[in-house]
Motif scaffolding. Structure first.
Motif, mmCIF file in Angstrom:
data_model
loop_
_atom_site.group_PDB
_atom_site.id
_atom_site.type_symbol
_atom_site.label_atom_id
_atom_site.label_comp_id
_atom_site.label_asym_id
_atom_site.label_seq_id
_atom_site.Cartn_x
_atom_site.Cartn_y
_atom_site.Cartn_z
ATOM 1 N N ALA A 4 0.848 -1.195 0.000
ATOM 2 C CA ALA A 4 0.000 0.000 0.000
ATOM 3 C C ALA A 4 0.880 1.240 0.000
ATOM 4 C CB ALA A 4 -0.907 0.019 1.222
ATOM 5 N N PRO A 5 0.510 2.238 -0.775
ATOM 6 C CA PRO A 5 1.329 3.457 -0.818
ATOM 7 C C PRO A 5 1.227 4.255 0.473
ATOM 8 C CG PRO A 5 -0.705 3.790 -2.021
ATOM 9 C CD PRO A 5 -0.687 2.336 -1.620
ATOM 10 N N ALA A 6 2.293 4.941 0.820
ATOM 11 C CA ALA A 6 2.256 5.848 1.967
ATOM 12 C C ALA A 6 1.507 7.104 1.548
ATOM 13 C CB ALA A 6 3.664 6.199 2.410
ATOM 14 N N LEU A 7 0.594 7.549 2.376
ATOM 15 C CA LEU A 7 -0.219 8.716 2.047
ATOM 16 C C LEU A 7 0.111 9.881 2.962
ATOM 17 C CD1 LEU A 7 -3.693 7.033 1.477
ATOM 18 C CD2 LEU A 7 -2.021 7.704 -0.244
ATOM 19 N N VAL A 8 0.023 11.071 2.410
ATOM 20 C CA VAL A 8 0.287 12.276 3.188
ATOM 21 C C VAL A 8 -0.901 12.560 4.092
ATOM 22 C CG1 VAL A 8 0.683 14.753 3.047
ATOM 23 C CG2 VAL A 8 1.772 13.216 1.385
ATOM 24 N N VAL A 9 -0.625 12.885 5.344
ATOM 25 C CA VAL A 9 -1.681 13.252 6.284
ATOM 26 C C VAL A 9 -1.970 14.745 6.119
ATOM 27 C CG1 VAL A 9 -2.368 13.399 8.697
ATOM 28 C CG2 VAL A 9 -0.917 11.510 7.931
ATOM 29 N N PRO A 10 -3.203 15.118 5.762
ATOM 30 C CA PRO A 10 -3.527 16.548 5.645
ATOM 31 C C PRO A 10 -3.191 17.274 6.947
ATOM 32 C CG PRO A 10 -5.286 15.214 4.716
ATOM 33 C CD PRO A 10 -4.356 14.269 5.405
ATOM 34 N N THR A 11 -2.736 18.481 6.844
ATOM 35 C CA THR A 11 -2.218 19.197 8.019
ATOM 36 C C THR A 11 -3.267 19.366 9.111
ATOM 37 O OG1 THR A 11 -2.706 21.315 6.938
ATOM 38 C CG2 THR A 11 -0.481 20.437 6.672
ATOM 39 N N ALA A 12 -4.526 19.535 8.745
ATOM 40 C CA ALA A 12 -5.574 19.739 9.753
ATOM 41 C C ALA A 12 -5.774 18.512 10.639
ATOM 42 C CB ALA A 12 -6.888 20.106 9.070
ATOM 43 N N TYR A 13 -5.316 17.346 10.173
ATOM 44 C CA TYR A 13 -5.534 16.098 10.907
ATOM 45 C C TYR A 13 -4.327 15.661 11.737
ATOM 46 C CZ TYR A 13 -9.749 15.434 8.101
ATOM 47 O OH TYR A 13 -10.975 15.593 7.514
ATOM 48 N N ARG A 14 -3.214 16.335 11.624
ATOM 49 C CA ARG A 14 -1.986 15.824 12.231
ATOM 50 C C ARG A 14 -2.067 15.730 13.747
ATOM 51 N NH1 ARG A 14 2.635 18.675 8.346
ATOM 52 N NH2 ARG A 14 2.028 17.514 6.451
ATOM 53 N N ASP A 15 -2.554 16.773 14.414
ATOM 54 C CA ASP A 15 -2.630 16.740 15.879
ATOM 55 C C ASP A 15 -3.612 15.674 16.354
ATOM 56 O OD1 ASP A 15 -0.809 18.779 15.974
ATOM 57 O OD2 ASP A 15 -2.288 20.357 16.364
ATOM 58 N N GLY A 16 -4.774 15.597 15.707
ATOM 59 C CA GLY A 16 -5.777 14.619 16.096
ATOM 60 C C GLY A 16 -5.326 13.199 15.844
#
Length: 401
Positions: A9-21
């Protein structure tokens, strides 16, 4: 920031708004948190391809193909784009785990408690859903702000139709509405993805697979829990049947299989972990939640100002009692004490249950009243289902929607 979904499975970028959560949610269920956040960057490949193909044709032609396929399947549209025929071939397939005749218990349970289910849906579950970043999609299109009353009726209509006996059978209205919602979501996703205001790096994909899965988990497992808070008591068979109805509707709406919930426990787990991944409610969530509550009295047919305000305040009180003070305060609800609110509703529900068991005539009268109320809050001004897809990002420019 990227996440590893495992071999192949490819590594996906975590959208910035979701990083803390996401960092917080990992401590609860690392695998589910990763799966949820990964799907914030995924849409609905089948529906997205179908809508993309339809964009090359006049809007009326696309609506005609969709209407024909809704009625008679992909064989009825031999000249339509292959991607649209592929989508309808997929929705024709009934998963092994669903039997339309085997969910009668869930239908009966819903209609026996329809008033409480619709109340919990409007006063808590929809609001909790809009507390996520899905609010950005509705806010940018204006589909809850500018046309809130109509949208609330359509949400209620879908809820009602899938729980009518036969509603999710192949030609049932619940089946057709579920597939239509999938196509509308895909069209709005395409429009928003090209809109300059959509922040891909922060928010991921509009109406993402994560959000559609989250919403279906809320509409099923969380709705059962919120209805229980209002005094609705179901058997294990009824709860399982209720979950299957929503799981199948979610399947038709394009919910990613890995985010489909077979049990109430699964749904509550997804709601809890997904909710942790989401950022705190933003201004858009505040606008949508308060707009929803203030639209509800109008949907119920109450137009006199004082009566409308009184009912809205009552809904605020019930909603605050169900969703809790923390979220209610974040959504800027008016301050109020709610002690005893839910207890009074539970008592009312139990007393009606006792009267129904002692006086069969009361049960028939009450059921008829509930059915009429349910129809009144879900009535759509048009006859039948309209299959024109949105042409514009802004709802105000799409009069049919």
């Amino acid at each position: 920031m990227t996440i590893d979904l495992g071999p192949g499975a490819p590594a996906l970028v975590v959208p910035t708004a979701y990083r803390d959560g996401y960092a917080k949610a990992q401590s609860i269920d690392a695998g589910l948190a990763a799966r949820y956040v990964a799907h914030t960057t995924v849409g609905d490949p089948l529906a997205d391809a179908a809508v993309s193909a339809l964009s090359a044709y006049p809007i009326d032609q696309g609506a005609a193909w969709i209407a024909a396929a809704m009625q008679d399947g992909p064989a009825a549209i031999p000249n339509a784009p292959a991607a649209l025929r592929a989508l309808f071939a997929e929705v024709e397939r009934v998963p092994d785990w669903f039997d339309p005749a085997g969910v009668r218990a869930g239908c009966r349970a819903f209609h026996r408690n329809s008033e409480m289910f619709v109340g919990a849906f409007v006063a808590a579950v929809l609001i909790e859903g809009f507390a996520t970043l899905i609010s950005q999609s509705f806010n940018l299109t204006g589909r809850m702000v500018d046309k809130g009353v109509r949208r609330l009726k359509q949400n209620n209509r879908h809820l009602v139709e899938i729980f009518l006996p036969g509603g999710l059978e192949r030609h049932g209205e619940g089946w057709k509405l579920s597939v239509r919602i999938r196509l509308v979501h895909a069209r709005i996703r395409r429009l928003l993805a090209a809109a300059p205001d959509w922040d891909h790096a922060a928010w991921g994909v509009p109406l993402s697979a994560a959000h559609i899965g989250f919403a279906t988990a809320a509409f099923s497992g969380l709705l059962l829990e919120r209805a229980r808070m209002l005094g609705v008591e179901l058997t294990d068979e009824e709860r399982d049947s209720f979950m299957k109805i929503w799981r199948y509707s979610g399947h038709l709406m394009g919910v990613e299989p890995s985010l489909q919930c077979a049990t109430q426990a699964d749904a509550l787990r997804l709601h809890a972990v997904g909710g942790l991944c989401e950022p705190p409610p933003q201004l858009e969530s505040i606008i949508l939640a308060n707009g929803l509550i203030n639209s509800a009295p109008i949907v119920a047919g109450i137009t006199e100002t004082a009566a409308r305000r009184a009912l809205a305040r009552r809904i605020y009180r019930i909603s605050r009692a169900m969703i809790g003070d923390d979220l209610a305060d974040r959504l800027r609800y008016p301050p109020m004490r709610v002690t005893g609110t839910l207890a009074a509703l539970r008592l009312k529900n139990r007393l009606e249950g006792v009267l129904s068991s002692v006086f069969p005539g009361f049960r028939a009268w009450r059921s008829a009243g509930r059915f009429q109320t349910m129809l009144s809050v879900s009535h759509h001004s048009e006859e039948g289902i309209v299959y024109h897809l949105p042409e514009h990002v802004l709802a105000e420019r799409d009069e049919a929607l």
